[in-house]
Design a protein around this motif. Sequence first.
Motif, PDB file in Angstrom:
ATOM      1  N   SER A 105       0.850  -1.193   0.000  1.00  0.00           N
ATOM      2  CA  SER A 105       0.000   0.000   0.000  1.00  0.00           C
ATOM      3  C   SER A 105       0.886   1.242   0.000  1.00  0.00           C
ATOM      4  CB  SER A 105      -0.920  -0.010   1.212  1.00  0.00           C
ATOM      5  OG  SER A 105      -0.237   0.535   2.315  1.00  0.00           O
ATOM      6  N   ARG A 106       0.337   2.327  -0.523  1.00  0.00           N
ATOM      7  CA  ARG A 106       1.115   3.544  -0.677  1.00  0.00           C
ATOM      8  C   ARG A 106       1.506   4.134   0.674  1.00  0.00           C
ATOM      9  NH1 ARG A 106      -0.737   8.640  -4.398  1.00  0.00           N
ATOM     10  NH2 ARG A 106       1.061   9.960  -3.908  1.00  0.00           N
ATOM     11  N   ILE A 107       0.617   3.988   1.655  1.00  0.00           N
ATOM     12  CA  ILE A 107       0.905   4.553   2.972  1.00  0.00           C
ATOM     13  C   ILE A 107       2.145   3.879   3.591  1.00  0.00           C
ATOM     14  CG2 ILE A 107      -0.758   3.010   4.145  1.00  0.00           C
ATOM     15  CD1 ILE A 107      -0.096   6.611   5.202  1.00  0.00           C
ATOM     16  N   THR A 108       2.339   2.592   3.281  1.00  0.00           N
ATOM     17  CA  THR A 108       3.519   1.867   3.781  1.00  0.00           C
ATOM     18  C   THR A 108       4.795   2.523   3.276  1.00  0.00           C
ATOM     19  OG1 THR A 108       2.218  -0.159   3.741  1.00  0.00           O
ATOM     20  CG2 THR A 108       4.592  -0.417   3.905  1.00  0.00           C
ATOM     21  N   VAL A 109       4.817   2.835   1.993  1.00  0.00           N
ATOM     22  CA  VAL A 109       5.995   3.475   1.412  1.00  0.00           C
ATOM     23  C   VAL A 109       6.164   4.880   1.999  1.00  0.00           C
ATOM     24  CG1 VAL A 109       7.070   4.290  -0.707  1.00  0.00           C
ATOM     25  CG2 VAL A 109       5.794   2.141  -0.723  1.00  0.00           C
ATOM     26  N   THR A 110       5.061   5.602   2.116  1.00  0.00           N
ATOM     27  CA  THR A 110       5.141   6.968   2.641  1.00  0.00           C
ATOM     28  C   THR A 110       5.694   6.972   4.062  1.00  0.00           C
ATOM     29  OG1 THR A 110       3.235   7.512   1.294  1.00  0.00           O
ATOM     30  CG2 THR A 110       3.818   9.096   3.007  1.00  0.00           C
ATOM     31  N   LEU A 111       5.255   6.016   4.879  1.00  0.00           N
ATOM     32  CA  LEU A 111       5.755   5.948   6.260  1.00  0.00           C
ATOM     33  C   LEU A 111       7.257   5.636   6.287  1.00  0.00           C
ATOM     34  CD1 LEU A 111       2.782   4.136   8.057  1.00  0.00           C
ATOM     35  CD2 LEU A 111       3.556   6.503   8.392  1.00  0.00           C
ATOM     36  N   ALA A 112       7.696   4.764   5.405  1.00  0.00           N
ATOM     37  CA  ALA A 112       9.133   4.446   5.340  1.00  0.00           C
ATOM     38  C   ALA A 112       9.924   5.699   4.945  1.00  0.00           C
ATOM     39  CB  ALA A 112       9.374   3.318   4.342  1.00  0.00           C
ATOM     40  N   TYR A 113       9.412   6.429   3.959  1.00  0.00           N
ATOM     41  CA  TYR A 113      10.083   7.664   3.524  1.00  0.00           C
ATOM     42  C   TYR A 113      10.141   8.681   4.669  1.00  0.00           C
ATOM     43  CZ  TYR A 113      10.249   6.462  -1.508  1.00  0.00           C
ATOM     44  OH  TYR A 113      10.542   5.903  -2.709  1.00  0.00           O
ATOM     45  N   THR A 114       9.042   8.791   5.407  1.00  0.00           N
ATOM     46  CA  THR A 114       8.970   9.773   6.495  1.00  0.00           C
ATOM     47  C   THR A 114      10.008   9.458   7.570  1.00  0.00           C
ATOM     48  OG1 THR A 114       6.614   9.840   6.048  1.00  0.00           O
ATOM     49  CG2 THR A 114       7.353  10.945   8.038  1.00  0.00           C
ATOM     50  N   GLU A 115      10.147   8.188   7.856  1.00  0.00           N
ATOM     51  CA  GLU A 115      11.121   7.746   8.857  1.00  0.00           C
ATOM     52  C   GLU A 115      12.544   8.107   8.405  1.00  0.00           C
ATOM     53  OE1 GLU A 115      12.152   6.201  12.406  1.00  0.00           O
ATOM     54  OE2 GLU A 115      10.062   6.281  11.706  1.00  0.00           O
ATOM     55  N   LEU A 116      12.818   7.898   7.126  1.00  0.00           N
ATOM     56  CA  LEU A 116      14.149   8.198   6.591  1.00  0.00           C
ATOM     57  C   LEU A 116      14.390   9.712   6.533  1.00  0.00           C
ATOM     58  CD1 LEU A 116      14.057   5.431   3.880  1.00  0.00           C
ATOM     59  CD2 LEU A 116      15.851   5.623   5.618  1.00  0.00           C
ATOM     60  N   LEU A 117      13.301  10.448   6.397  1.00  0.00           N
ATOM     61  CA  LEU A 117      13.371  11.906   6.442  1.00  0.00           C
ATOM     62  C   LEU A 117      13.818  12.346   7.832  1.00  0.00           C
ATOM     63  CD1 LEU A 117      12.418  13.828   4.131  1.00  0.00           C
ATOM     64  CD2 LEU A 117      10.278  14.117   5.357  1.00  0.00           C
ATOM     65  N   ALA A 118      13.231  11.721   8.840  1.00  0.00           N
ATOM     66  CA  ALA A 118      13.545  12.076  10.230  1.00  0.00           C
ATOM     67  C   ALA A 118      15.007  11.776  10.543  1.00  0.00           C
ATOM     68  CB  ALA A 118      12.639  11.302  11.177  1.00  0.00           C
ATOM     69  N   ASN A 119      15.528  10.721   9.950  1.00  0.00           N
ATOM     70  CA  ASN A 119      16.934  10.348  10.163  1.00  0.00           C
ATOM     71  C   ASN A 119      17.886  11.121   9.260  1.00  0.00           C
ATOM     72  OD1 ASN A 119      17.009   8.605  12.256  1.00  0.00           O
ATOM     73  ND2 ASN A 119      16.786   6.751  11.021  1.00  0.00           N
ATOM     74  N   ASP A 120      17.296  11.994   8.423  1.00  0.00           N
ATOM     75  CA  ASP A 120      18.098  12.822   7.530  1.00  0.00           C
ATOM     76  C   ASP A 120      18.812  12.005   6.451  1.00  0.00           C
ATOM     77  OD1 ASP A 120      18.673  15.293   6.707  1.00  0.00           O
ATOM     78  OD2 ASP A 120      20.080  15.814   8.296  1.00  0.00           O
ATOM     79  N   TYR A 121      18.250  10.878   6.096  1.00  0.00           N
ATOM     80  CA  TYR A 121      18.766  10.136   4.946  1.00  0.00           C
ATOM     81  C   TYR A 121      18.150  10.708   3.671  1.00  0.00           C
ATOM     82  CZ  TYR A 121      21.096   6.409   7.498  1.00  0.00           C
ATOM     83  OH  TYR A 121      21.963   5.708   8.287  1.00  0.00           O
ATOM     84  N   LEU A 122      16.915  11.190   3.778  1.00  0.00           N
ATOM     85  CA  LEU A 122      16.206  11.756   2.630  1.00  0.00           C
ATOM     86  C   LEU A 122      15.817  13.197   2.936  1.00  0.00           C
ATOM     87  CD1 LEU A 122      13.703   8.858   1.705  1.00  0.00           C
ATOM     88  CD2 LEU A 122      16.039   9.225   0.872  1.00  0.00           C
ATOM     89  N   THR A 123      15.641  13.976   1.877  1.00  0.00           N
ATOM     90  CA  THR A 123      14.994  15.277   2.037  1.00  0.00           C
ATOM     91  C   THR A 123      13.782  15.281   1.125  1.00  0.00           C
ATOM     92  OG1 THR A 123      16.449  16.143   0.318  1.00  0.00           O
ATOM     93  CG2 THR A 123      17.000  16.701   2.597  1.00  0.00           C
ATOM     94  N   SER A 124      12.842  16.121   1.446  1.00  0.00           N
ATOM     95  CA  SER A 124      11.652  16.221   0.618  1.00  0.00           C
ATOM     96  C   SER A 124      11.659  17.604  -0.007  1.00  0.00           C
ATOM     97  CB  SER A 124      10.426  16.004   1.503  1.00  0.00           C
ATOM     98  OG  SER A 124       9.371  16.814   1.075  1.00  0.00           O
ATOM     99  N   ARG A 125      11.428  17.660  -1.341  1.00  0.00           N
ATOM    100  CA  ARG A 125      11.321  18.981  -1.972  1.00  0.00           C
ATOM    101  C   ARG A 125       9.884  19.188  -2.396  1.00  0.00           C
ATOM    102  NH1 ARG A 125      16.465  18.231  -5.838  1.00  0.00           N
ATOM    103  NH2 ARG A 125      17.988  17.694  -4.220  1.00  0.00           N
ATOM    104  N   GLY A 126       9.047  19.398  -1.424  1.00  0.00           N
ATOM    105  CA  GLY A 126       7.627  19.669  -1.663  1.00  0.00           C
ATOM    106  C   GLY A 126       7.010  18.644  -2.589  1.00  0.00           C
ATOM    107  N   ARG A 127       6.444  19.107  -3.681  1.00  0.00           N
ATOM    108  CA  ARG A 127       5.720  18.202  -4.572  1.00  0.00           C
ATOM    109  C   ARG A 127       6.666  17.426  -5.490  1.00  0.00           C
ATOM    110  NH1 ARG A 127       0.760  17.626  -5.698  1.00  0.00           N
ATOM    111  NH2 ARG A 127      -0.572  18.286  -3.977  1.00  0.00           N
ATOM    112  N   SER A 128       7.926  17.843  -5.535  1.00  0.00           N
ATOM    113  CA  SER A 128       8.788  17.127  -6.492  1.00  0.00           C
ATOM    114  C   SER A 128       9.341  15.820  -5.921  1.00  0.00           C
ATOM    115  CB  SER A 128       9.910  18.033  -7.002  1.00  0.00           C
ATOM    116  OG  SER A 128      10.416  18.849  -5.994  1.00  0.00           O
ATOM    117  N   GLY A 129       9.072  15.531  -4.659  1.00  0.00           N
ATOM    118  CA  GLY A 129       9.373  14.187  -4.164  1.00  0.00           C
ATOM    119  C   GLY A 129      10.521  14.111  -3.180  1.00  0.00           C
ATOM    120  N   TYR A 130      11.025  12.893  -3.030  1.00  0.00           N
ATOM    121  CA  TYR A 130      12.060  12.603  -2.043  1.00  0.00           C
ATOM    122  C   TYR A 130      13.408  12.400  -2.721  1.00  0.00           C
ATOM    123  CZ  TYR A 130       8.313  11.982   1.333  1.00  0.00           C
ATOM    124  OH  TYR A 130       7.253  12.193   2.157  1.00  0.00           O
TER     125      TYR A 130
END
Lengths: 491, 491
Positions: free
Chosen positions: A54-79
């Motif tokens: 499910s999409r929410i599963t992926v979104t939660l994984a991304y959010t967690e990686l965001l918190a750890n500063d592995y990923l950044t989010s650029r608004g609508r353009s993604g991770y």
Amino acid sequence: MAIAVDTFFLKPDAQGTLQAQIQQMIAEGILSGRFHTGEKLPSSRKLAAHLGVSRITVTLAYTELLANDYLTSRGRSGYFVSENAPVPPSYTPTPARGETIDWSRAIARRFTGGDVLHKPADWRSYRYPFIYGQADPDLFDHANWRLCAVRALGQKDFASLTADYVDQDDPLLVEFIARNTLPRRGITARPEEILITLGAQNALWLAARVLLNRRRKAAIEDPCYYALRELLLQSNGNVAALRVDQDGLPPETIPDDTDVIFTTPSHQSPTTATMPGWRRMALLDRAREIDAMIVEDDYEFEMSFLRAPSPALKSLDGDGRVIYVGSFSKSLFPGLRLGYMVGSEPFIREARALRSLVLRHPPGHIQRTAAYFLSLGHYDAQIRRMSATLMKRRHAMEAAIAGHGLTIAGGGVFGGSSLWMRAPEGIDCGRLAHGLRADSVHIEPGEAFFSGPDRPRNFYRLGYSSIHADRIPQGIERIARAISREQSVWT
Amino acid sequence: MAIAVDTFFLKPDAQGTLQAQIQQMIAEGILSGRFHTGEKLPSSRKLAAHLGVSRITVTLAYTELLANDYLTSRGRSGYFVSENAPVPPSYTPTPARGETIDWSRAIARRFTGGDVLHKPADWRSYRYPFIYGQADPDLFDHANWRLCAVRALGQKDFASLTADYVDQDDPLLVEFIARNTLPRRGITARPEEILITLGAQNALWLAARVLLNRRRKAAIEDPCYYALRELLLQSNGNVAALRVDQDGLPPETIPDDTDVIFTTPSHQSPTTATMPGWRRMALLDRAREIDAMIVEDDYEFEMSFLRAPSPALKSLDGDGRVIYVGSFSKSLFPGLRLGYMVGSEPFIREARALRSLVLRHPPGHIQRTAAYFLSLGHYDAQIRRMSATLMKRRHAMEAAIAGHGLTIAGGGVFGGSSLWMRAPEGIDCGRLAHGLRADSVHIEPGEAFFSGPDRPRNFYRLGYSSIHADRIPQGIERIARAISREQSVWT
């Protein structure tokens, strides 16, 4: 550059939640240098569709990686892989191996080559696993262990989890052992007389190092727990192996020049014999006469479901001559690696200093978890449940063994979790065990337990702590059949 | 008979939920023999009122004890101690102590009496704790560690929690180290070349036992980690202590008859010097020349926030001459007791057999928890957070030290979590440290790190991994003041 969605795979045998798996995949990609700073991750929609989650599963994984500063989010353009994500350094790899070390010279002391019992790693897939000393998921109170472990991970226990105890132990665990565990074995001890160890093996090793040197002599039981013999041979060398009888170690056979006697009075390992009271007194008298120390491995006393256990040998010891070794790994699970030893303060002080040099202390978290499990009464409750089940299995074992005319060499009048078996003269139980694998039966050949050059080969051990009662009759039948086959070959 | 409600007390310092405390009180009453079979517990209403807790809390505790068969419920008449509750045996207590053992004879090997650094147990209550190597609750990612630990307690990981690995390790952790941790140090290793240990201390001990015997000679750095010197003196005896300079161990001072060199190239312990590349090559050349092995303690390489870390010495080793020791306890928390060593297969095989004799294996649960924490990227995230904080603290340290005219003897060009300090000639830092306690300042006297009879007493170590940046200036000021005081006494 975008990271292609088809470089992501869910492994069929992966553990953990889908979210954790996805998070792990991305973290590993970054940590191993496959994904680089600034690279764009697939959209959550795309990755979800590709992986079938499910999409929410992926979104939660991304959010967690965001918190750890592995990923950044650029608004609508993604991770994107973050600028702050760890970058693996690119070193030239270690030069090609052309090792020049002469290992036969460089290794000063050898520890390999001793007797070991090979436990098949896949024993859980055996239909008839007469294996000894492994945890049975049906008997272990996993749920309450988890609760205690989680409690020990709490904010209030932060110090007990993380602290460097240096040479000390968790005071909660030591107090419980002193106030509740030992009194039931008839032993009184102050905290200074108790040391927590990494299982009984570690306790036996520490006792041997403190009490023995090259000039001293140890006496062990024959047969005995092979790892004890190995550690004595390794740290000392002078070992007398004394044949046990139906009452355990005969004190009169102990040589005059013995310095330390290693014994298992509750359940002799592996014959399961219990030493009667009169012999315990005789053993203490003999030790006093020759001024020897005794190391008592109070092995499996908890599993006394046929009759109440006798108090420990240590409870009869007014001299301070007995070092007592207990273990939680046996009745909880062997991977716990938690035991303890009790002795006079001068001895415990040396054992503590040695433990500190070798490993400092058993991890704080497991000590605290055990302290909770014990003090909330879960441990005793589990022992009682286990005993009830082991009793049923024991009766099934005895019935099947009698029915097929097999011979029990030692059964343990108090209970225990194994039987010591004798096959007819001439049967090689190593070969027997090997052959039984094809029948999905696991038994333990007894040869490794014996000392000396002429070891009997016709003994084997049958554990019943990991086999269901209803499988026992068929398992025993297969063993009986295999023994007949071997006999017909041999005669 | 009813159990009186006023025998129940909540301890003010008790840990855990109220429900758990009540459950524990009752279980302990039964296990210790104070409450007997058939005795009636106070009603939940009465006990709740007496303890000042809600009635549901008491009811839940009772229900839990019911499930464990410590209590039975007789409908409306209340809760009673169950017939199946464990009964403590009543043995005659151990005879009064009149110990007859001559411990000066019975103890064959002594391990006490070595150098130890006394860490005050109450260091958390110090206002200025310049303590080394303890976990800072503000830096450690406790929440994610807990999540990983809980995951490792799950049903799917039952085998990794409970199994007797005998001499093996958690394959997940070994794989992560091989694939992710070691490549970043420039090291390539197969799983057979990796052994998990109970912290770096355990790894150093195992290496010493395998590579040394009474006829062999070890070289150590001076000053060095005192526990290393102790374990070498204990297991071997022939130890040459070589004075380090600002670049660490000078290879040309290594005696020709040295068999094993123990070194800390990344951050010399305790001076924090980093060995430059040219000296690493010279060290390997010297070892090759005299055919010595090297044990590399890759101490604190993670804390390289001032400059990127150099690859490990092991990465330059084509001979198989270097045994590499790493640790997770340093960057996570010391109570974890988890480290690893990397070496050629013949060496690891012996170290593994020895570890198995001494303690079998590090507990499965901590191995699996670490494997999750690492593979989900939490470890790296934490290292980065720690580095950022340590950098701030380091700058505060340097500013305050310069401001008060104190002298840094070794600072570590890459970072680290401590400074090695030199007080003016004549100052006894043991006395200094003692006096500073009254000022709520903890510092570590340096004397124990030195070898030999004439040890400098005017060195001390200042850790900054457990003190907030805003406390540093005042803490340093107090140290400076105490040094002036000592000097005025002395001159």
